[in-house]
Scaffold this motif. Sequence first.
Motif, PDB file in Angstrom:
ATOM      1  N   LEU A  19     -13.906 -19.230  -0.268  1.00 53.84           N
ATOM      2  CA  LEU A  19     -13.026 -18.565  -1.228  1.00 53.84           C
ATOM      3  C   LEU A  19     -13.783 -18.137  -2.483  1.00 53.84           C
ATOM      4  CD1 LEU A  19      -9.879 -20.848  -0.884  1.00 53.84           C
ATOM      5  CD2 LEU A  19     -10.072 -18.459  -0.165  1.00 53.84           C
ATOM      6  N   THR A  20     -14.809 -18.882  -2.840  1.00 46.40           N
ATOM      7  CA  THR A  20     -15.637 -18.515  -3.993  1.00 46.40           C
ATOM      8  C   THR A  20     -16.521 -17.323  -3.658  1.00 46.40           C
ATOM      9  OG1 THR A  20     -15.668 -20.809  -4.788  1.00 46.40           O
ATOM     10  CG2 THR A  20     -17.396 -19.338  -5.605  1.00 46.40           C
ATOM     11  N   GLU A  21     -17.075 -17.322  -2.457  1.00 45.85           N
ATOM     12  CA  GLU A  21     -17.966 -16.234  -2.053  1.00 45.85           C
ATOM     13  C   GLU A  21     -17.195 -14.934  -1.795  1.00 45.85           C
ATOM     14  OE1 GLU A  21     -19.899 -17.749   1.377  1.00 45.85           O
ATOM     15  OE2 GLU A  21     -21.298 -19.033   0.257  1.00 45.85           O
ATOM     16  N   ASN A  22     -15.938 -15.042  -1.410  1.00 44.38           N
ATOM     17  CA  ASN A  22     -15.120 -13.869  -1.087  1.00 44.38           C
ATOM     18  C   ASN A  22     -13.898 -13.856  -2.010  1.00 44.38           C
ATOM     19  OD1 ASN A  22     -16.426 -13.054   1.735  1.00 44.38           O
ATOM     20  ND2 ASN A  22     -16.134 -15.273   1.747  1.00 44.38           N
ATOM     21  N   ASP A  23     -14.134 -13.620  -3.283  1.00 42.82           N
ATOM     22  CA  ASP A  23     -13.045 -13.786  -4.243  1.00 42.82           C
ATOM     23  C   ASP A  23     -12.099 -12.592  -4.335  1.00 42.82           C
ATOM     24  OD1 ASP A  23     -14.677 -12.012  -5.528  1.00 42.82           O
ATOM     25  OD2 ASP A  23     -14.893 -13.181  -7.380  1.00 42.82           O
ATOM     26  N   GLU A  24     -12.203 -11.619  -3.410  1.00 41.64           N
ATOM     27  CA  GLU A  24     -11.280 -10.494  -3.408  1.00 41.64           C
ATOM     28  C   GLU A  24      -9.834 -10.959  -3.201  1.00 41.64           C
ATOM     29  OE1 GLU A  24      -9.431  -9.201  -0.672  1.00 41.64           O
ATOM     30  OE2 GLU A  24     -10.065 -10.875   0.600  1.00 41.64           O
ATOM     31  N   TRP A  25      -9.660 -12.111  -2.579  1.00 37.37           N
ATOM     32  CA  TRP A  25      -8.318 -12.618  -2.308  1.00 37.37           C
ATOM     33  C   TRP A  25      -7.514 -12.838  -3.582  1.00 37.37           C
ATOM     34  CZ3 TRP A  25      -6.674 -17.289  -4.278  1.00 37.37           C
ATOM     35  CH2 TRP A  25      -7.666 -18.141  -4.776  1.00 37.37           C
ATOM     36  N   LYS A  26      -8.180 -13.152  -4.673  1.00 40.22           N
ATOM     37  CA  LYS A  26      -7.455 -13.438  -5.910  1.00 40.22           C
ATOM     38  C   LYS A  26      -6.652 -12.231  -6.372  1.00 40.22           C
ATOM     39  CE  LYS A  26     -10.717 -16.935  -7.580  1.00 40.22           C
ATOM     40  NZ  LYS A  26     -11.646 -17.330  -8.674  1.00 40.22           N
ATOM     41  N   THR A  27      -7.297 -11.064  -6.391  1.00 37.52           N
ATOM     42  CA  THR A  27      -6.609  -9.839  -6.806  1.00 37.52           C
ATOM     43  C   THR A  27      -5.559  -9.445  -5.781  1.00 37.52           C
ATOM     44  OG1 THR A  27      -8.578  -9.072  -7.973  1.00 37.52           O
ATOM     45  CG2 THR A  27      -6.922  -7.414  -7.405  1.00 37.52           C
ATOM     46  N   ARG A  28      -5.902  -9.569  -4.513  1.00 40.02           N
ATOM     47  CA  ARG A  28      -4.996  -9.143  -3.442  1.00 40.02           C
ATOM     48  C   ARG A  28      -3.724  -9.993  -3.421  1.00 40.02           C
ATOM     49  NH1 ARG A  28      -5.427 -10.367   2.082  1.00 40.02           N
ATOM     50  NH2 ARG A  28      -7.536 -11.188   1.765  1.00 40.02           N
ATOM     51  N   TYR A  29      -3.883 -11.319  -3.500  1.00 47.33           N
ATOM     52  CA  TYR A  29      -2.699 -12.175  -3.460  1.00 47.33           C
ATOM     53  C   TYR A  29      -1.899 -12.103  -4.758  1.00 47.33           C
ATOM     54  CZ  TYR A  29      -3.401 -14.195   1.136  1.00 47.33           C
ATOM     55  OH  TYR A  29      -3.489 -14.361   2.495  1.00 47.33           O
ATOM     56  N   ALA A  30      -2.552 -11.795  -5.859  1.00 47.48           N
ATOM     57  CA  ALA A  30      -1.822 -11.572  -7.107  1.00 47.48           C
ATOM     58  C   ALA A  30      -0.946 -10.328  -6.981  1.00 47.48           C
ATOM     59  CB  ALA A  30      -2.794 -11.429  -8.270  1.00 47.48           C
ATOM     60  N   ASP A  31      -1.488  -9.296  -6.339  1.00 50.14           N
ATOM     61  CA  ASP A  31      -0.725  -8.069  -6.108  1.00 50.14           C
ATOM     62  C   ASP A  31       0.439  -8.333  -5.159  1.00 50.14           C
ATOM     63  OD1 ASP A  31      -0.426  -5.088  -6.279  1.00 50.14           O
ATOM     64  OD2 ASP A  31      -0.869  -5.220  -4.143  1.00 50.14           O
ATOM     65  N   TYR A  32       0.189  -9.127  -4.108  1.00 53.13           N
ATOM     66  CA  TYR A  32       1.269  -9.490  -3.194  1.00 53.13           C
ATOM     67  C   TYR A  32       2.414 -10.160  -3.964  1.00 53.13           C
ATOM     68  CZ  TYR A  32      -2.032  -9.094   0.801  1.00 53.13           C
ATOM     69  OH  TYR A  32      -2.924  -8.667   1.756  1.00 53.13           O
ATOM     70  N   ALA A  33       2.061 -11.171  -4.764  1.00 49.07           N
ATOM     71  CA  ALA A  33       3.080 -11.951  -5.462  1.00 49.07           C
ATOM     72  C   ALA A  33       3.870 -11.084  -6.437  1.00 49.07           C
ATOM     73  CB  ALA A  33       2.426 -13.115  -6.199  1.00 49.07           C
ATOM     74  N   LYS A  34       3.171 -10.222  -7.154  1.00 52.03           N
ATOM     75  CA  LYS A  34       3.836  -9.357  -8.136  1.00 52.03           C
ATOM     76  C   LYS A  34       4.865  -8.457  -7.451  1.00 52.03           C
ATOM     77  CE  LYS A  34       2.759  -5.990 -11.779  1.00 52.03           C
ATOM     78  NZ  LYS A  34       3.522  -4.851 -11.237  1.00 52.03           N
TER      79      LYS A  34
END
Length: 338
Positions: A19-34
């Motif tokens: 998850l640290t090496e592939n941190d694109e998930w942070k933006t993507r899941y934030a967009d999902y939640a919003k």
Amino acid sequence: MDWSKKSALEIVEATREALTENDEWKTRYADYAKKMKENLSIIKEKKSLFNEFDPLFLYMTIGEAKSTTAFQLRYRGQIVADLYVENGVVSITTDGYDEKNRRDFDCSLVLKDQPWRSQEAQGFRKHFANAPIRSHESPKGNEEHRLESLLLSEFEKTDRISKRIVNIQPVSIAAIARFQMKTPFSGSKLSEIKYSTHNGGGIDILARIGIGKAVRLCVMEVKDENKKTEPPYAVIRQALLYATFIRELLRSESGAMWWELFGFTGAIPRSLSITVACVMPHTEGSDLSFDGESIGIDFDTLKLRYMYFKETDNVITEIKTSIPQCAVSGATGLGSKE
């Protein structure tokens, strides 16, 4: 690799590293939640335009909750149609499912954007109301989906008398549609943990357990068999992988939004506890050496548990669990760990 506390820690560490090496998930899941939060009132409004008819159940994925136009319609955990609500009109289509509907449930009714209240749609609902038995041997994936659906039906009950296990409710979308939480991971063994971006696996059942202020999340991995090649301690690894992701998600910038989407009010606890459970048919003598173990991540804890069940004629008849927050009926349960 047999069970050990060391192997569990290695799975957690490998998951966090990915998850640290592939941190694109942070933006993507934030967009999902919003987008999902913005759409909750719209989803409720659209659902008010039609009724759900047991044994057909509504499901929504993250993608559908983002768009708000579609609901999956599943029978025994298998998708048999899609419902669309646009401009106040509810329609049903079996496009993409016709072949499997015929093969698996002897359903030859083909619907192409038919009104939900049409004679054709009523005939479709009537076919499944007669509880057709699968017409051929079920693929493993479908069998596990069927059991997930049975367990969800049991967990969703609100009548404590008929409910075989209490103090549990599945996470849903707007308290309307069943929801399978997607993750960015596939693979359950340490050597096979794969970061798969948009193509990761989903958590079989994400639930809230406990009562009052002690309610916590529970990540459940469901299997249709309890066998030597895939024993409980192996199944718990996949649940642990997904639970680690949920912990990291809740500690990310979008964590507060996901906490609310998961059905909680108030702030995320300073010390977060997530139960991690393997859920499978009851078999005596299984290695449950992982049971009761706790894995710490900073101030947070993942607690490993099991749930066994028995099923007869598509009904959950007995349950046994070591989850201390969940009480099992003495009349119908296999018993719970003291």
